[in-house]
Write an enzyme that holds these catalytic residues in place. Structure first.
Site, PDB file in Angstrom:
ATOM      1  CD  GLU A 155      -3.288   0.103   2.077  1.00  0.00           C
ATOM      2  OE1 GLU A 155      -4.501  -0.032   1.863  1.00  0.00           O
ATOM      3  OE2 GLU A 155      -2.830   0.286   3.213  1.00  0.00           O
ATOM      4  CE  LYS A 184     -11.953   1.571   1.942  1.00  0.00           C
ATOM      5  NZ  LYS A 184     -11.472   2.454   3.028  1.00  0.00           N
ATOM      6  CG  HIS A 231       9.765 -29.276   1.857  1.00  0.00           C
ATOM      7  ND1 HIS A 231      10.389 -30.493   1.725  1.00  0.00           N
ATOM      8  CD2 HIS A 231      10.392 -28.645   2.882  1.00  0.00           C
ATOM      9  CE1 HIS A 231      11.345 -30.604   2.642  1.00  0.00           C
ATOM     10  NE2 HIS A 231      11.368 -29.496   3.352  1.00  0.00           N
TER      11      HIS A 231
END
Length: 373
Positions: free
Chosen positions: A251, A365, A272
């Site tokens: 951000e 938003k 792994h």
């Protein structure tokens, strides 16, 4: 703490513009985190009276607290702090409602504006659950609001209902707020020594040159087509701390078509699986590894041997930067937090972007609001 910057990278920090760029950083308004407020007695006293705290927040309103509560808690013991408001998953919320049904619970809703969708909806739902258990007068002992000092929907609610409240400082943004009441109250409830944490944070703020050195190496990685940074730790308890780092760096510098993409691995587990890509995949990555120097048991020595072995094996394909901390305790982690605050914000300055805005977040938003009408 110290950094191994050159051993596994072949790069040297470029410090010629350090003073100039430090002044540029300090010229921004949202640098309140550079001053540590150690007046936390009210937070500590409040925490003593809480049996179970439900933190309602998203992004910087919960991630820092989540990281440290996870780090310092026994993974096999139920926590005194649980988190909500960061997801719209109905299954999670329904399970949470069931979990708190027979418990003495306090809600801590955290938001400057009080209008963030995930927080607002979760708070509405959980407050209705509390109303089934407590009278209107009793609710005053079961709701704590952490919000703006003057403005916002939650501040209005505090004034109307008389709920206990803590203040989010005007000059500190969400992802830089975990050393304010935003993070300190949940940490205190979880039994973390927040005074010791803040003492360490003050030490971390002295690492300006070290943080800039790291930021400089990161920028050189970018110029060498290393556009993905893998934050790595070799202790399970760092899992959410690495998630916090991803938010902090993503951000802070990921804007205006620039920046380094942050990802993370917990080793040796991920050696792994993702370790294969780091060893032989597209050569677009470098690693920042958190190494704990103190070796309490034989297995710690083996763990650190693995860190050095992996960095050597990856060298040439995936360079590594090693950040050495002495031990895992409140002081060392507080120091690490403010070091990363400095490093992330200085990196943004080097990328010539504002370290403290997040226009991309505001864009999503805005789109949601249009569709909810």
């Amino acid at each position: 703490m110290n950094l191994e910057l050159e051993k596994y990278t072949k790069l040297k920090p470029d410090m010629k513009d350090y003073e100039h760029n430090l002044e540029r950083l300090k010229s921004y308004d949202m640098t309140g985190w550079m001053e540590i407020d150690e007046n936390v007695d009210d937070i500590i006293e409040t925490a003593k009276n809480i049996d179970l705290l439900v933190v309602i927040g998203i992004g910087g309103s919960y991630m820092g607290a989540k990281a440290l509560v996870n780090m310092f808690s026994n993974p096999f013991t139920p926590s005194k702090v649980v988190f909500a408001g960061y997801t719209l998953d109905s299954h999670y919320l329904n399970q949470l409602k069931e979990y708190i049904k027979d418990k003495n619970v306090v809600l801590n809703v955290i938001s400057k504006s009080g209008t963030t969708l995930e927080i607002k909806k979760t708070y509405e739902i959980l407050k209705e659950e509390l109303k089934k258990k407590y009278s209107k007068e009793e609710l005053k002992d079961h709701i704590i609001i952490t919000t703006d000092k003057v403005n916002g929907e939650l501040r209005k609610e505090v004034e109307k209902e008389g709920y206990k409240s803590f203040i989010i400082p005007d000059n500190i943004g969400g992802r830089y707020s975990c050393l304010t009441p935003v993070g300190l109250l949940p940490m205190a409830v979880a039994g973390i020594d927040i005074k010791r944490l803040l003492s360490g944070a003050k030490k971390g703020l002295k690492h300006e040159k070290l943080a800039y050195s790291y930021a400089s190496i990161r920028k050189q990685m970018y110029y060498n087509a290393k556009v993905v940074e893998n934050f790595s730790a070799y202790q399970e308890r760092f899992t959410y701390f690495l998630e916090w780092l991803k938010q902090l760096f993503g951000e802070t510098e990921g804007k205006q078509l620039t920046g380094i993409f942050p990802t993370s691995t917990i080793n040796t587990r991920d050696l792994h699986s993702l370790g294969q890509f780091l060893q032989e995949g597209t050569p677009c990555m470098f690693e920042t590894v958190i190494k704990v120097e103190k070796e309490n048991e034989e297995i710690d020595k083996i763990n650190n041997l693995v860190i050095d072995s992996v960095s050597t094996a990856h060298y040439g394909h995936t360079p590594s930067i090693i950040i050495n901390i002495k031990d895992i305790n409140e002081e060392s982690i507080g120091e690490l937090i403010t070091f990363f605050y400095l490093a992330a914000s200085m990196s943004a300055v080097l990328f010539v972007v504002n370290p403290f805005d997040q226009p991309g977040v505001e864009a999503y938003k805005s789109e949601i609001k249009k569709r909810l009408v």
